[in-house]
Each structure stands twice: as C-alpha cells, then as structure tokens.
Scaffold this active site. Sequence first.
Site, mmCIF file in Angstrom:
data_model
loop_
_atom_site.group_PDB
_atom_site.id
_atom_site.type_symbol
_atom_site.label_atom_id
_atom_site.label_comp_id
_atom_site.label_asym_id
_atom_site.label_seq_id
_atom_site.Cartn_x
_atom_site.Cartn_y
_atom_site.Cartn_z
ATOM 1 N N ARG A 166 -2.086 12.633 10.154
ATOM 2 C CA ARG A 166 -0.793 13.227 10.480
ATOM 3 C C ARG A 166 -0.550 14.401 9.546
ATOM 4 O O ARG A 166 -0.879 14.334 8.363
ATOM 5 C CB ARG A 166 0.275 12.152 10.308
ATOM 6 N N ASP A 221 0.794 -1.235 0.000
ATOM 7 C CA ASP A 221 0.000 0.000 0.000
ATOM 8 C C ASP A 221 0.826 1.285 0.000
ATOM 9 O O ASP A 221 0.313 2.352 -0.303
ATOM 10 C CB ASP A 221 -0.950 0.016 1.206
ATOM 11 N N HIS A 222 2.126 1.208 0.329
ATOM 12 C CA HIS A 222 2.912 2.417 0.546
ATOM 13 C C HIS A 222 3.661 2.920 -0.687
ATOM 14 O O HIS A 222 4.155 4.049 -0.666
ATOM 15 C CB HIS A 222 3.943 2.163 1.653
ATOM 16 N N ARG A 281 8.652 3.680 11.256
ATOM 17 C CA ARG A 281 9.715 3.321 10.326
ATOM 18 C C ARG A 281 11.040 3.004 11.017
ATOM 19 O O ARG A 281 11.657 3.825 11.673
ATOM 20 C CB ARG A 281 9.883 4.379 9.242
ATOM 21 N N ASP A 327 3.504 -0.709 11.338
ATOM 22 C CA ASP A 327 3.019 0.600 10.943
ATOM 23 C C ASP A 327 2.411 1.237 12.180
ATOM 24 O O ASP A 327 1.714 0.565 12.952
ATOM 25 C CB ASP A 327 1.979 0.497 9.827
ATOM 26 N N SER A 357 5.667 7.880 12.511
ATOM 27 C CA SER A 357 5.663 6.560 11.883
ATOM 28 C C SER A 357 6.571 5.572 12.614
ATOM 29 O O SER A 357 7.520 5.956 13.290
ATOM 30 C CB SER A 357 6.114 6.672 10.426
#
Length: 782
Positions: free
Chosen positions: A477, A129-130, A674, A194, A672
């Site tokens: 965000r 999806d990213h 990440r 995520d 995030s």
Amino acid sequence: MASYCVTVTRLRLALGTGARRFHVAAVFSARAGAAMSRFEPGSSIGYGKMHENIGVVRRRLGRPLTLSEKIVYGHLDDPSGQEIDRGRTYLRLRPDRVAMQDATAQMAMLQFISSGLPKVAVPSTIHCDHLIEAQIGGAQDLQRAKEVNQEVYNFLATSAAKYGVGFWKPGSGIIHQIILENYAYPGVMLIGTDSHTPNGGGLGGICIGVGGADAVDVMAGIPWELKCPKVIGVRLTGTLSGWTSPKDVILKVAGILTVKGGTGAIVEYHGPGVDSISCTGMATICNMGAEIGATTSVFPYNHRMKTYLQKTGRREIASAADEFRDDLVPDEGCEYDQVIEINLSELKPHINGPFTPDLAHPVSEIGAIAKKSGWPLEVKVGLIGSCTNSSYEDMGRAASLAKQALHKGLKCKAQFTVTPGSEQIRATIERDGYAKILSDVGGVVLANACGPCIGQWDRYADVKRGEKNTIVTSFNRNFTARNDANPATHAFVTSPEIVTALALAGTLSFNPETDYLTSPSGEKFKLEPPTGDELPSRDFDPGQDTYQHPPAESASVRVRHEDVPINIRILQKALVLTLFYLIPHVSHRQVKGKCTTDHISAAGPWLKFRGHLDNISNNMLIGAVNMENDAVNRVKNQLTGGYGGVPDVARFYKANGVNWVVVGDENYGEGSSREHAALEPRHLGGRAIIVKSFARIHETNLKKQGLLPLTFSNPDDYDRIRPDDKISITGLKSFAPGKPLTAVIKHCDGSQESVSLSHTFNETQIEWFKAGSALNRMKELQ
C-alpha cells in the site's frame, strides 16, 4: 470409536472438564483427523463436514463449482436452505477461526468482553505486530515498544488468557506470516481483523479481512454474514523467470482491475502457470489482492503448498489435504464472472505508484514516466519485507543481488531497510547468512513487525516533512503519507528484488534488465537475475518461543482495565434510537477524491490510542481533502462561521446537539480494515456516510457501529451538494431491504431538492441499526 474416545480423553485432560464444545464437536466431525495447528491439538480440521456441504450445494445448484465456491459454501451454516446468488444474497457462514492484530484486537476484545460470554467459540489468536515503531534496529526498537505499549500488551495478554485466545507476543512477527506458518491450510475459512488477511489464500484458504465487530460475531459463535461473492478468475499460463516475480502478477492485476475492480468478488487464480509460483509467492499475490478491493484471493491446492506444509511441520495436514484434494481445486467447467489471462512468460517486472497501488508501470519505463511527471528520480530509501514480501525466498533473492554488489565492492546508494516477517524467518535468514549479506550492503534489519509499512517509522533524518522525495518498497500500500506521515513522499511498491536493485542504483531510472552499475573502482557491471531457494534446505529455525497458550483454567485470570468495557458498552447504547425515524437538518463535510481509512483514521503514532476511543477520535478525517477549499483538516463550522480541524468542529456540533454526515466520492474507505474509521464518526456524532461507492470492509464496519452507509442512486448527485447545505434523511420509518431512502438538500438560498440514496442493508443489518449497533443487538438477543 476407540481413537475418538482417546482423543476426547486427552482433550479433557488438557483443557479440563469445561472444555469448549467446539473442540469436541470438531474432533467428532473431522474425518481427516489432523489438528488445525500444533497449538490446538484437540481442534481438528473439518474436511469431512466441508465435503458434505459441498455435495449438498452442488446437488442444489446443479453445476460445477469454483474453488472459492467450494470453500465458502462448504462453510455454510445451512447448506440445504441457504439462498445462493452471487452478488445478491447474504450468506450465513461458520468460519473455522479468527485472527486479530494488536491494534484492532484492543477494540475487538473490549467488544467481546462486553458481550458477556465466558470463552471464544472458535480458535482465535492475537498477534502483536502493529505497535513497534522502526527507529534504530530490531532489538532496540522491540525493547522500546514493550516499554511504551506495556499497558496495551498487558490488556491483550490477560484478556487472551481469560477468554481462551492464543497470544503471540511482540517480536513474534507479522500476523499474516504467523498465520501462513502455523494456522492457514487448504480449505480453511479464516477471518482476520486486518485487510491483508487474504495472504492465507497462498495456502489455499479463504481468508477474509473484517472489522472487529465481525470477529466478535464469530468468536461469540454467531453465524457470520457475507454477501455472496462473485468470482473473478485469473488464468495463469507460462512460467515465471528472470527478474519477474510473483509480486509482478498482482501489480499487473491491480493495474487492470484498479483499486475497486475486485469489490464484492473473490479473485481465484488457476491455470498451468500456477505451478511455477512458490507457496509464499502465491501468498504475496493474495495479500495484495486487498488493494483491488477483493473480498479475498485464493490459489488451488498443489504440490507447492504440500511442500510448504511439510516444511513448516504440518505433514498431517498435507496428508489430509491430499485425501480431500477434489474439494480443494475448482471443478472442471466451472464458470467465472470475469476472466483475466496473464502469460507469466511474457510478464515484465512492474512498479506501481505513487500515491495509489493501481498505477502500474513496467520497471523499464518508470524512469521516463517519473521524469515526465515531475516525480523525484532519486531513491532516498529502499524498504523490503512486510507481510507481503518477507518470506525466505524473498530474502534469498534480495540477498543474491546484494552479494553480487558486495563482490564488486558496491553498497546501496539509498538507505536500505529489511523487515523479517516472523521470528522464524529472522532466525533462519540469520543462520543461513542472508541477514549478514543484507546488512553488509547497507541494510538495517528492523524488528519482526509491520513497521514502516503502516507508518510506524520514525523518519526525517534524511528528509524534512513536506520535502518532496521518492521511496521504493516491497509493501502493498502506498497512499499519501502512509509510510512516513509526509504527504510529499512519493512511495512506489514493487518486488523485493527490484527494491534492492533500485536501492543499489539510487535512482528510479535504473532498469536492472538492461542497465549497468558502476563499482567504486570504476568497473561497470550488470546484475545477474536474482535467485533464491523457495525454502531452506535445512528445517526452519523457530528462533525464540514467543507464543502464550491460553490456560486450561482461566477463572482466576484478571483482565487489566476491567472498567474499560463498561465505558464501551455505555458508548454503544448512547445513540440507540436517535437515528431511527428521521435524521434532520444535518451539517456535512464533503470529501474530495480518494478517501481511504488512512485518511479517515490515520495509523502510525495514533495506533497507541486504539484502546481509547475519545483520544483516537482526534484523528478523524484529518487526512481527507475538503471539497470546499481543497484543504486538509480545515472545515467550516456552520454554527459559528469560522474554520477549524475536522474533529474539533465535529465535537462542537455534538456538544450543541447538531447531527452531521460525511459526503464522499468513489470507493470510500478503501484500504485497512480499521474499525476506528467507523467508530470515530459515530463517537463524535456522525449519523450517515453518503458516497458514490464504498469499499467492502468499511461499509460493513459502518453498519456494525450503527451508522448509515448510503450511496447516491445517481452518482452525479454528488455534485448537487453545496458546502453550506443542510441535509435531512427521510424514509427511515419504513426502512427496508432494497428500498431507497431520500436526502432532502436545503440550500442556503432557501431552495431545496431531493435525491435518492441507495443502501445494501438486509433485515438483520437493519436490526443492528435499530439497536444502535450490532453489539447492542447481540445483547438484546441474549
């Protein structure tokens, strides 16, 4: 017993004789008997085991339990022996499943492959999806993404097949919507790579965002560690109505708690007002709970969740949840660490921003506030959708407003984009006419993906980079430059209904509750409050089949780029014990103000490098503000005296054997999940991150990757650091839980001083540090 034998026989026929033990064990232990999902018919929900664990813990603690405690403690690895103290002890947990999005899954799968294990130990999925950039429209953008990211998709698809992971192809939808539709259920404990994984709390689960290394632990069958969370109770009374939506609940809570007020806590919603919120509305509230730093958020099981489960083809799960309902709601008389009261009948529509999601304003006041603050009033773009607000109900309520405008001949004054959350939502709103209404009013329907919400947006047709402008979104965000890489873009987050109304009006000063629009004919009219069905009257249209089942036999599956994991393993081993006794004479970079993971490792166009650590490290800290000169990506090289970009200076230090640290402000690493925000500093020679306070996920990621996340014991000591100081960190020889370290600060005038540095390492995490990373420690124990 006969039914159990039949089930196991079917399992073996479906999965082969090498079926993973967790399938059979789960079937045996689950009294409820419902499958965890339609894609995993042999993996049953463990309500029975959870019920037993709750009973053990309740007897030990001798008090009523919150819902959060029931689900968390119900997943303890050792409920009889685990020390439990909110906010202090570390819990060892057994989550039910793992979910990964494609950007974070690359590194997570590389690390899992490096572990040497043949299969994942719990049901796991990857969601593409990213990596889909919004440019033209859904179909075209999706096709281009498949071509551009073919190498990444091939790696993820083949590694998923090889190691028993379900794979959702590009175009399937956003990870959190797919989880809500297929995998979340009341009482589940799910971890996802995520930060908005808490979305699943809208269906009564404890769903927690983590870094890739945490996901690897769970996929490897290792108990997962989490500091025992505190519990913040949000008591809801009254009823939502009119222009007020579920999004306004979390916008209000964000304004109360701020971006770090939920750190170390689970936010648990309760009270009579809960029943006025749809299941997907509850998911919206839980999703954006990530913006207050909460570990996760959760709602109690109720009839709204039951209806949603039934409508999404999970009647057996709904029946099982009914049977164990007492375990899926808080005990009467349970105590919270903090309680917030919100009367939904009095709650007004809100809009938060710009540049931070906790700057809350009533919509009725934002025009005046913007004018006073010098924020652009003209709305350039309105964007609805994203993982936070892309449900059938969201789209229906937005379409109801668009339909009113079209009836008067009016279209959006601002640009308008629509991001469906999943293929199922896209197909259903297309069938039921919502997509056409939103398109007719001026909307562009984008791909079923994250898109502009995470910076995957090829903008600049309407504004130039650096040009001051305003956008309004239904996202979660709104950090500086997050959506379009333009630091001058003022992004505001609100509900899809308010976004639609402001896009129609074209200005922040429009209050849809009181103000009038003007049709092309000159007629003034007022929008009626939005309406929309919670769920479609007919069944959902599933759309195209985009799921790849892992094969029963995967020995012959070849993973693309099998040499890459070796490089990752070498990287992990490279810095093993260089940190252990002393970090001497370290150069540093002092960060000023807010420093999110977007500032540390930007997304957008950088996402394509997630599988190539050296390339993506060229974005390390390029968005952070340097305390010395208030500049972005411009720091002094202490060896040459010149200035350069942060990654360039870090590479120069590394090549010359110079260690370095980052000195930061409050809530460092918010945003995030990440993992690259931890991997990149490590790769470029960083040794420690010293700040006033950390966001939860980032602090854990740093520990997992072998760095030292440290906090000033006295936050005011941040101001004692000068731009040209050298810092030595001492005390590592006796590194122990609860024992502070010391930073010896050497000033350029020859003077020096010492400050105390606190940490939250436990004994297990100190072993990660000694080994160079959690993955190295895992390898040592095999």
